[in-house]
Design an enzyme around this catalytic site. Structure first.
Site, PDB file in Angstrom:
ATOM      1  N   ARG A  52      19.280  46.718  47.220  1.00 46.00           N
ATOM      2  CA  ARG A  52      20.125  46.360  48.360  1.00 46.00           C
ATOM      3  C   ARG A  52      21.353  45.618  47.870  1.00 46.00           C
ATOM      4  NH1 ARG A  52      15.973  43.936  52.922  1.00 46.00           N
ATOM      5  NH2 ARG A  52      14.607  45.739  53.036  1.00 46.00           N
TER       6      ARG A  52
ATOM      7  N   SER B 178      16.770  47.727  55.933  1.00 41.31           N
ATOM      8  CA  SER B 178      15.815  47.139  56.873  1.00 41.31           C
ATOM      9  C   SER B 178      16.501  46.364  57.988  1.00 41.31           C
ATOM     10  CB  SER B 178      14.819  46.268  56.102  1.00 41.31           C
ATOM     11  OG  SER B 178      13.775  45.835  56.942  1.00 41.31           O
ATOM     12  N   HIS B 179      16.272  45.061  58.049  1.00 40.68           N
ATOM     13  CA  HIS B 179      16.792  44.226  59.133  1.00 40.68           C
ATOM     14  C   HIS B 179      18.173  43.656  58.815  1.00 40.68           C
ATOM     15  CE1 HIS B 179      14.613  41.842  56.223  1.00 40.68           C
ATOM     16  NE2 HIS B 179      15.307  40.794  56.578  1.00 40.68           N
TER      17      HIS B 179
ATOM     18  N   ASP C  90      13.060  46.749  63.903  1.00 34.57           N
ATOM     19  CA  ASP C  90      14.215  46.651  63.018  1.00 34.57           C
ATOM     20  C   ASP C  90      14.812  48.042  62.808  1.00 34.57           C
ATOM     21  OD1 ASP C  90      12.379  47.834  61.328  1.00 34.57           O
ATOM     22  OD2 ASP C  90      12.812  46.541  59.622  1.00 34.57           O
TER      23      ASP C  90
ATOM     24  N   ASP D 108      14.865  50.382  60.468  1.00 44.38           N
ATOM     25  CA  ASP D 108      14.120  51.531  59.954  1.00 44.38           C
ATOM     26  C   ASP D 108      12.706  51.629  60.501  1.00 44.38           C
ATOM     27  OD1 ASP D 108      13.480  49.222  58.418  1.00 44.38           O
ATOM     28  OD2 ASP D 108      12.641  50.475  56.839  1.00 44.38           O
TER      29      ASP D 108
ATOM     30  N   ASP E 257       9.959  49.596  60.429  1.00 40.49           N
ATOM     31  CA  ASP E 257       8.731  49.088  59.828  1.00 40.49           C
ATOM     32  C   ASP E 257       8.380  47.678  60.308  1.00 40.49           C
ATOM     33  OD1 ASP E 257      10.681  47.760  58.388  1.00 40.49           O
ATOM     34  OD2 ASP E 257       9.961  48.369  56.417  1.00 40.49           O
ATOM     35  N   ARG E 258       9.327  46.972  60.909  1.00 43.53           N
ATOM     36  CA  ARG E 258       9.049  45.636  61.446  1.00 43.53           C
ATOM     37  C   ARG E 258       9.123  45.655  62.965  1.00 43.53           C
ATOM     38  NH1 ARG E 258      10.799  41.365  57.216  1.00 43.53           N
ATOM     39  NH2 ARG E 258      11.396  42.622  55.429  1.00 43.53           N
TER      40      ARG E 258
ATOM     41  N   THR F  39       3.915  38.907  48.184  1.00 46.71           N
ATOM     42  CA  THR F  39       4.749  39.602  49.152  1.00 46.71           C
ATOM     43  C   THR F  39       5.182  40.945  48.567  1.00 46.71           C
ATOM     44  OG1 THR F  39       5.531  37.558  50.148  1.00 46.71           O
ATOM     45  CG2 THR F  39       6.936  39.493  50.394  1.00 46.71           C
TER      46      THR F  39
ATOM     47  N   GLU G 105       2.115  41.172  56.824  1.00 48.65           N
ATOM     48  CA  GLU G 105       2.897  40.051  56.317  1.00 48.65           C
ATOM     49  C   GLU G 105       3.479  39.277  57.484  1.00 48.65           C
ATOM     50  OE1 GLU G 105       4.441  41.946  52.109  1.00 48.65           O
ATOM     51  OE2 GLU G 105       5.812  41.954  53.812  1.00 48.65           O
TER      52      GLU G 105
ATOM     53  N   SER H  71       6.396  38.435  57.968  1.00 45.20           N
ATOM     54  CA  SER H  71       7.765  38.836  58.278  1.00 45.20           C
ATOM     55  C   SER H  71       7.785  40.035  59.222  1.00 45.20           C
ATOM     56  CB  SER H  71       8.531  39.138  56.990  1.00 45.20           C
ATOM     57  OG  SER H  71       7.837  40.092  56.209  1.00 45.20           O
TER      58      SER H  71
ATOM     59  N   LYS I 223       4.727  49.473  56.176  1.00 48.75           N
ATOM     60  CA  LYS I 223       4.671  48.769  57.452  1.00 48.75           C
ATOM     61  C   LYS I 223       4.989  49.769  58.549  1.00 48.75           C
ATOM     62  CE  LYS I 223       7.874  45.781  56.019  1.00 48.75           C
ATOM     63  NZ  LYS I 223       7.908  45.644  54.545  1.00 48.75           N
TER      64      LYS I 223
END
Length: 569
Positions: A28, A122-123, A294, A296, A298-299, A363, A382, A384, A395
């Site tokens: 990233r 991600s986020h 989020d 993508d 996964d959260r 993590t 997790e 998060s 996730k």
């Protein structure tokens, strides 16, 4: 089917970059780095492709998808051109280049692909001034699975002098179907398949859940009113198709479902800070269930009536205690649970009550993948805002939402009732996380180094900390290390933790997932309350004394020049 004329393969000279070792969530960086530095993306994609043995790579299948953020379309075209030039036989790409991270994992496993590339941060914020990222998921569907894969990519990136590309190859990402290309090289013909972004993943969910029960909850005479916020990420496709078309939720229950390159100008992070519009809508009291995802997918975040917030660690524990509501788990049974070290110990209490094995990992989702592949783990998560099971190796936000709706359908209770019943039985783990973002990396490094020296001193376990009327006695403290029960791999320096005699905990971690400048220091505080009469207090009030201890022993404000955390969750 579309056939194309021959496309030439070219070898381009380049120079290596010294910052392309992937982290737990891939590589990233600021979008401007990928877009503006010549060959930055090409170098990394070549490093990923070259990390796969040529014998395995020739003619193999790979999956490609993105969360729709800015620069994704241009990057997807480059990936297609380079995959063709590097001997990949077939690419499966989501319609318009879009696939959620859980869907990529699902497709990799379903079609037995050698791996997949996901364009996501991600986020993190999107747009030209935001962040961009490239994740590589391996053949089991997990993100970079083991350190050896990450190290191979890093090794190639440090010495890379050229990359292969078919620069004239073009693909229409909006055109569903099969596109075949004849290449002027030694490799076999190259095929690109543009597939429905949702279908294979939806088919998997149908085998896991009782869709009729969920549909009855959302459409019956006592219809549960819900609000699902896709935060203008890729999940808009899945929310509309699955929650609305398949499960009957009204169209107005799905908001911010048009994927945008900048996610509407806000970070696509499902927490109380960035999903404030959803929180405000829930506070009205007429909506019984809310969720946000989020970029993508996964959260996730769960809210109940009147904006009742479900801490992600609680969400994981409550799910674990109620998996019998899900046909998939009734059929297969429970193999074990796993959580990251920083996640609260609420899951441990469920594991003990159900007599199920509990694994505490560093993590990073790749550690869960090993446990699942070896048949040791059914559910993992997790703090998060990430939870999933062994149906994939990532996730899975929408899967988590469907677990919650399944619980509500089976128990005939609201979100807050389910959570409070859980607390009454097993205790409430008050839990919060303080994030100090954009910290000077040197200051962050020395802060953690010096703090480790303090807590690993032989005298530290005998210390007592008095804050007001509360006294905390240290039981033990360490720098967490993990020995993988599957392959014996040892992973060290995974976070500093202090455990007190009353089961309270403090954890300090340096995060490696950010795409912006600077480091992120995270402080976690946790306290277990078994008395139901004391389980409805404000989290910050309960954890105030622990947080005061954390600030004192780390001296974080003085050492970072901060007066307060960037984000509290």
């Amino acid at each position: 089917m579309h056939y194309s004329t021959k496309r030439a393969r070219e070898i381009e000279r380049t120079s290596p970059f010294d910052d392309q070792r992937p982290g737990t969530n891939g590589l990233r960086r600021k979008t401007a780095v990928f877009e503006g530095k010549k060959n930055y993306l090409q170098n990394y994609i070549q490093s990923v492709l070259s990390s796969i043995d040529l014998r395995d790579r020739q003619g193999c299948t790979m999956v490609v998808g993105s969360d729709g953020r800015y620069f994704s379309r241009a990057a997807t075209e480059i990936i297609v051109q380079m995959a063709a030039a590097n001997g990949i036989g077939r690419l499966v790409i989501g319609h318009n280049g879009l696939l959620s991270t859980p869907a990529v994992s699902c497709i990799i496993r379903k079609i037995k692909a050698i791996g997949g590339i996901i364009l996501t941060a991600s986020h993190n914020p999107g747009g030209p001034g935001g962040d961009f990222g490239v994740k590589f998921n391996v053949a089991n569907g997990a993100s970079q699975f083991v350190n050896t894969v990450m190290e191979k990519i890093a090794q190639v990136s440090r010495t890379l002098e050229e990359y292969a590309i078919c620069p004239d190859l073009r693909i229409d990402l909006a055109r569903l179907g099969r596109h075949d290309f004849d290449l002027e090289n030694k490799f076999k013909p190259f095929r690109v398949e543009i597939v429905d972004s949702v279908e294979l993943y939806l088919n998997l969910l149908r085998t896991i859940f009782d869709f009729n029960a969920i549909k009855s909850l959302l459409t019956g005479p006592e219809q549960l009113k819900i609000r699902i916020d896709a935060m203008n990420g890729v999940m808009g496709l899945y929310v509309r198709r699955i929650m609305c078309d398949e499960l009957g939720a009204p169209a107005n229950a799905a908001v911010n479902c048009v994927p945008m390159e900048d996610f509407g100008g806000r970070p696509p992070e499902p927490n109380l800070t960035y999903a404030a519009p959803l929180v405000d809508a829930m506070k009205g009291g007429d909506i019984g269930f809310g969720a946000a995802f989020d970029a993508d997918g996964d959260r996730y975040m769960i809210l109940g009536e009147n904006g009742f917030f479900v801490n992600p660690s609680d969400s994981l524990a409550v799910m674990a205690a109620n998996l019998s509501c899900i046909p998939y788990f009734r059929q297969l049974g429970l193999k074990g649970f796993a959580r990251s070290m920083a996640t609260s110990t609420a899951l441990d209490s469920v594991a003990k009550a159900l007599k199920v094995a509990l694994y505490e990992t560093p993590t990073g989702w790749r550690f869960f993948g090993n446990l699942m592949d070896s048949g040791r783990c059914s559910l993992c998560g997790e703090e998060s805002f990430g939870t999933s099971s062994d149906h994939i190796r990532e996730k899975d936000g929408l899967w988590s939402v469907l677990v919650w709706l399944s619980m509500m359908a089976a128990r005939k209770q609201g979100v807050d009732e389910i959570v409070k019943d859980h607390w009454a039985k097993l205790g409430r783990n008050y839990f919060c996380r303080f994030d100090y973002e954009g910290v000077d990396p040197r200051a962050a490094f020395y802060l953690m180094r010096d703090l480790e020296g303090v807590i690993t001193d032989k005298a530290f376990p005998s210390q007592k900390f008095a804050v007001g009327n509360t006294v905390y006695s240290v039981e033990r403290a360490d720098n967490f290390e993990y020995v993988d029960p599957v392959d014996g791999t040892v992973v060290r320096n995974q976070g500093l933790r202090i455990i007190f005699t009353d089961a309270s905990r403090l954890v300090f971690r340096l995060s490696g997932s950010g795409g912006g400048a600077g480091a992120t220091v995270r402080i976690y505080a946790e306290s277990l309350e078994r008395d139901p009469e004391r389980q409805n207090r404000e989290t910050q009030a309960v954890l105030g004394p622990l947080i005061a201890i954390a600030l004192k022993i780390s001296d974080i404000h003085e050492r970072t020049g901060r007066r307060s955390p960037t984000v509290i969750t």
